[in-house]
Design a protein around this motif. Sequence first.
Motif, short mmCIF file in Angstrom:
data_model
loop_
_atom_site.label_atom_id
_atom_site.label_comp_id
_atom_site.label_asym_id
_atom_site.label_seq_id
_atom_site.Cartn_x
_atom_site.Cartn_y
_atom_site.Cartn_z
N UNK A 361 0.83 -1.20 0.00
CA UNK A 361 0.00 0.00 0.00
C UNK A 361 0.87 1.26 0.00
N UNK A 362 1.94 1.23 0.77
CA UNK A 362 2.86 2.37 0.79
C UNK A 362 3.49 2.58 -0.59
N UNK A 363 3.89 1.48 -1.24
CA UNK A 363 4.49 1.59 -2.56
C UNK A 363 3.49 2.16 -3.58
N UNK A 364 2.22 1.75 -3.46
CA UNK A 364 1.20 2.28 -4.37
C UNK A 364 1.02 3.78 -4.15
N UNK A 365 1.04 4.21 -2.90
CA UNK A 365 0.92 5.65 -2.62
C UNK A 365 2.12 6.41 -3.16
N UNK A 366 3.29 5.83 -3.03
CA UNK A 366 4.50 6.50 -3.52
C UNK A 366 4.44 6.71 -5.03
N UNK A 367 4.03 5.67 -5.77
CA UNK A 367 3.97 5.83 -7.23
C UNK A 367 2.82 6.77 -7.62
N UNK A 368 1.73 6.76 -6.84
CA UNK A 368 0.64 7.70 -7.11
C UNK A 368 1.11 9.14 -6.90
N UNK A 369 1.87 9.37 -5.82
CA UNK A 369 2.40 10.72 -5.58
C UNK A 369 3.33 11.15 -6.71
N UNK A 370 4.16 10.21 -7.16
CA UNK A 370 5.08 10.52 -8.26
C UNK A 370 4.29 10.93 -9.51
N UNK A 371 3.20 10.18 -9.77
CA UNK A 371 2.37 10.51 -10.93
C UNK A 371 1.69 11.87 -10.77
N UNK A 372 1.26 12.18 -9.56
CA UNK A 372 0.62 13.48 -9.31
C UNK A 372 1.62 14.63 -9.46
N UNK A 373 2.83 14.43 -8.95
CA UNK A 373 3.88 15.44 -9.18
C UNK A 373 4.11 15.63 -10.67
N UNK A 374 4.20 14.50 -11.39
CA UNK A 374 4.48 14.55 -12.82
C UNK A 374 3.37 15.28 -13.59
N UNK A 375 2.14 15.16 -13.09
CA UNK A 375 1.01 15.83 -13.73
C UNK A 375 0.87 17.28 -13.30
N UNK A 376 1.75 17.75 -12.40
CA UNK A 376 1.72 19.14 -11.96
C UNK A 376 0.81 19.41 -10.78
N UNK A 377 0.26 18.35 -10.16
CA UNK A 377 -0.62 18.53 -9.01
C UNK A 377 0.20 18.38 -7.73
N UNK A 378 1.00 19.40 -7.44
CA UNK A 378 1.94 19.34 -6.33
C UNK A 378 1.25 19.18 -4.97
N UNK A 379 0.13 19.88 -4.77
CA UNK A 379 -0.54 19.82 -3.47
C UNK A 379 -1.01 18.40 -3.15
N UNK A 380 -1.70 17.78 -4.10
CA UNK A 380 -2.18 16.42 -3.86
C UNK A 380 -1.02 15.45 -3.74
N UNK A 381 0.03 15.66 -4.50
CA UNK A 381 1.19 14.77 -4.44
C UNK A 381 1.82 14.80 -3.04
N UNK A 382 1.95 16.00 -2.47
CA UNK A 382 2.50 16.10 -1.11
C UNK A 382 1.62 15.37 -0.10
N UNK A 383 0.30 15.55 -0.23
CA UNK A 383 -0.62 14.88 0.69
C UNK A 383 -0.50 13.36 0.57
N UNK A 384 -0.41 12.89 -0.66
CA UNK A 384 -0.32 11.44 -0.88
C UNK A 384 0.98 10.88 -0.32
N UNK A 385 2.09 11.60 -0.55
CA UNK A 385 3.38 11.10 -0.10
C UNK A 385 3.48 11.14 1.43
N UNK A 386 2.89 12.16 2.05
CA UNK A 386 2.89 12.22 3.51
C UNK A 386 2.02 11.09 4.10
#
Length: 456
Positions: A361-386
């Motif tokens: 589950x942690x690994x899935x969140x990490x790759x989701x955050x990476x994808x969100x950063x890549x898409x330019x959604x920095x706020x959601x990416x930070x929330x996901x990674x935290x």
Amino acid sequence: MDSTAEDGEGTGRRLWELRRARGLKQQDLASDDVSVSYISLIESGKRTPSAAVVALLAERLGCTTSYLLTGQDAARTRELELKAAFADLSLHNGANEEALQAFSEVLASAPVLPDATVRRARLGQALALEHLGRLEAAVQAFTMLYESPECIAGSAEWSQVATALCRCHQALGDQVLSVEIGEGALRRLDQLGLEATDDHIQLGAVLVGCYRSRGDLAKARLVADRLTRIAEDHGGRAAQRESYWNAALVAQAQGQIEEALALAERARALLVEDDHVRHRALLSGVYGTLLLCSDPGDPERARQLLEESHAHLVEVGTAAEQASAESSLAMACLRLHQAAEAQQHASRALGLLRNEPCRESVEARAVLAHAQFSAGDSRRAQETLRAAVTQLRQLPPARSSAAVWRRIADIWQQYGYIAESTAAYQQALNDAGLPGVPASAGQVDVVGAFQPAAPA
């Protein structure tokens, strides 16, 4: 009036066994012609029933009069053995619900079956439970088989059950018990001095996976190398494939990606059309993931393999295996600069894992955050990674979690979050059993979730 039978006491015993197996009480068999007390006398061997009474009881029990009188019912036994064969085929093809149902129906008629058929059905039932992710029930079933006097140490059945127990405890997160069972079983085989068989090699392969999961890569490599030599000299195709497969995973964990790819390719070359569909899917997934990790890699080919693997695992894989396939597909999409598709795959992985606090589950969140950063959604990416960090801190420190901390740290660093990246790198060192770098007095305090824990 009672008639004389060749085996009156045996008839009573079989009546009792079948009634208990069907979950019936004596009054459930009683009628105007046959009282409860009379049924009790028959079961105790004090009365021999007439042909008419035997026919009535057989009808209510769903068996033949021949079985009640003699213990023999060739037609029924053949029918049940065919059902057991159907269940075996269903299990092989990944139809685990069908297999479980069929094995359960066979076991409901256990008293009319030879002991070997009953044990075969109990083993199949336990394997079906494991494949369906009902691990606690599977462990209970495997343990009963393993502790049975009929399960002879060194036999194929014994090796298969020991392997399954080791595998289930590993999946449940009990690395200590899984290693204890695997090592004990291998020691027993060494004491018996038996020639290595495919079943023995597969037992060792699962033990390699247990060592790898707990981060003991030195032991994993030693056992994997030994198994590969044995499999090449004495093992069949399946045993060789299993040994190469596990050796590839060990090499991957040690960062030796090219060696891992070569071993995985050798394992894939040993696949044939009638191999278990789940094994084929998992091995394709491993090879696809290795292609993503290689340099320069082949993300397009990797995605093709991962899509093939995922398509089969949707039908025959566990939720965790399906989630792992989704996470790997997300990583492939990231390599191909397809951030939207990556987010979809990672989100589906989290849905399959039901937000359970586990490494997957942690690994899935990490790759989701990476994808969100890549898409330019920095706020959601930070929330996901935290959120990933918070969940990771709920897991016990281990070398496997250190690798996930490293991945999180790399993502923070890639997108310019230096303080968070430094904290995650330090936690990776701690979980790997290495001393972290102490924070300076003037260092900015990081979110509480990133405070370093005690070394493992």
